[in-house]
Design a protein around this motif. Structure first.
Motif, PDB file in Angstrom:
ATOM      1  N   ARG A 165      43.174  19.888   4.964  1.00  0.00           N
ATOM      2  CA  ARG A 165      42.310  20.877   5.889  1.00  0.00           C
ATOM      3  C   ARG A 165      43.182  21.912   5.834  1.00  0.00           C
ATOM      4  NH1 ARG A 165      41.417  16.395  10.667  1.00  0.00           N
ATOM      5  NH2 ARG A 165      40.876  18.350  11.643  1.00  0.00           N
ATOM      6  N   ASP A 167      44.297  22.694   8.821  1.00  0.00           N
ATOM      7  CA  ASP A 167      43.891  23.919  10.370  1.00  0.00           C
ATOM      8  C   ASP A 167      44.959  23.077  11.417  1.00  0.00           C
ATOM      9  OD1 ASP A 167      43.411  20.775  10.469  1.00  0.00           O
ATOM     10  OD2 ASP A 167      41.431  21.002  11.309  1.00  0.00           O
ATOM     11  N   GLY A 195      40.932  24.384   6.009  1.00  0.00           N
ATOM     12  CA  GLY A 195      41.188  25.351   7.366  1.00  0.00           C
ATOM     13  C   GLY A 195      39.448  24.428   8.148  1.00  0.00           C
ATOM     14  N   GLN A 196      38.949  23.253   7.761  1.00  0.00           N
ATOM     15  CA  GLN A 196      37.762  22.981   8.659  1.00  0.00           C
ATOM     16  C   GLN A 196      38.053  21.605   9.371  1.00  0.00           C
ATOM     17  OE1 GLN A 196      34.508  24.080   8.864  1.00  0.00           O
ATOM     18  NE2 GLN A 196      36.275  25.913   7.470  1.00  0.00           N
TER      19      GLN A 196
END
Length: 295
Positions: A165, A167, A195-196
């Motif tokens: 991820r 993030d 990055g989600q």
């Protein structure tokens, strides 16, 4: 005279029929309990009705908040603005006083907010677990492993990619912590960051035929749209624990303290806990979360 007598008798009989019909009608009149529904309790009207909930994407993507938030609003009169981000971002909002209440799943990071008094009324809510998912063909042969260490080694030694991820969410913190703890480092070209949130990361992992670490709830909720199987589960190190907490109004005066407390109380209430413990059973054949309040 006989005719007059018959007329009188007919009139009397008609009069008696009218009386009987009236009496019968009166005798069968519905009672108030039959026609009037019981009064329903009015939804409370808080002085400050708006609250901000900062939470992780897994509670949103799993569909759990779609059930809990409307129930909370109906019972309390509060209106919830949900901001679903990575746990790191949710905790940062709490630490700056930009949210009223937090629902997150990174206990080590959460403790910092409790210790510095940014958060209070810290309560255990529920847990599920993390799993590794990958292509059905399982080119890295992860299904043959029993531990997260062996699974990560198989992925690194194969030509497969691992999708992260990236993030700073609770899942991201867990995954990166595992790589560090196990002293395993994937090659840069095979370690791809989205990055989600979890839902989007699963979609990208499926499209790339890669592997990723996910919470079970989000995987089950989105499984029908994915080409991914569970390849590793059950490792004791993959427990995924959720807490709820108020942002401290004494430290951040703009925080809606009453609304935040109401949400915390709601999340640990026995009725809500029962809803959490049964959520997903009808659709997925298993609960997506296990209720833990009071444990």
């Amino acid at each position: 005279m006989r005719k007059n007598l018959l007329t009188r008798l007919n009139f009397f009989a008609l009069f008696m029929i009218v009386i009987m019909v009236t009496l019968v009608g009166c005798g069968t009149t519905a009672t108030p309990s039959q026609t009037t529904p019981p009064p329903q309790a009015e939804t409370p009207k808080p002085e400050r009705p708006d609250i901000i909930l900062a939470t992780t994407t897994s509670t949103q993507d799993s569909g759990l908040l779609d059930v809990l938030v409307p129930d909370f609003e109906k019972k309390t009169g509060y209106k919830v603005k949900t901001i679903a981000v990575g746990t790191g971002a949710a905790l940062a909002m709490g630490e700056k006083g930009d949210a009223d209440v937090l629902l997150v799943h990174a206990p080590a990071s959460e403790k910092k907010l409790v210790d510095n008094k940014s958060a209070i009324n810290y309560q255990l809510v529920m847990h599920n677990d993390f799993i590794i998912v990958g292509p059905a063909a399982d080119p890295a042969k992860v299904k043959e492993t029993k531990t997260i260490a062996d699974a990560f080694k198989r992925i690194v030694d194969s030509s497969s990619i691992f999708v992260t991820r990236g993030d700073d969410s609770g899942t991201d913190k867990m995954e990166k912590g595992l790589w560090t703890k196990l002293n395993i480092k994937p090659a840069t070209d095979k370690y791809q960051s989205t990055g989600q949130g979890m839902g989007q990361t699963l979609t990208i992992t499926s499209e790339k035929a890669g592997y990723t670490l996910t919470d079970r709830a989000t995987y089950l909720a989105t499984k029908k749209n994915l080409q991914l199987d569970i390849v590793l589960e059950g490792d004791a190190s993959l427990l995924n624990i959720y807490h709820v907490m108020q942002v401290n109004a004494e430290k951040f005066p703009k925080v809606n303290a009453d609304g935040a407390k109401a949400f915390v109380d709601f999340m640990i209430d026995a009725e809500t806990q029962a809803t959490i413990g049964s959520f997903g059973k009808d659709k997925y054949g298993q609960a997506l979360f296990f209720a833990d309040a009071g444990k």
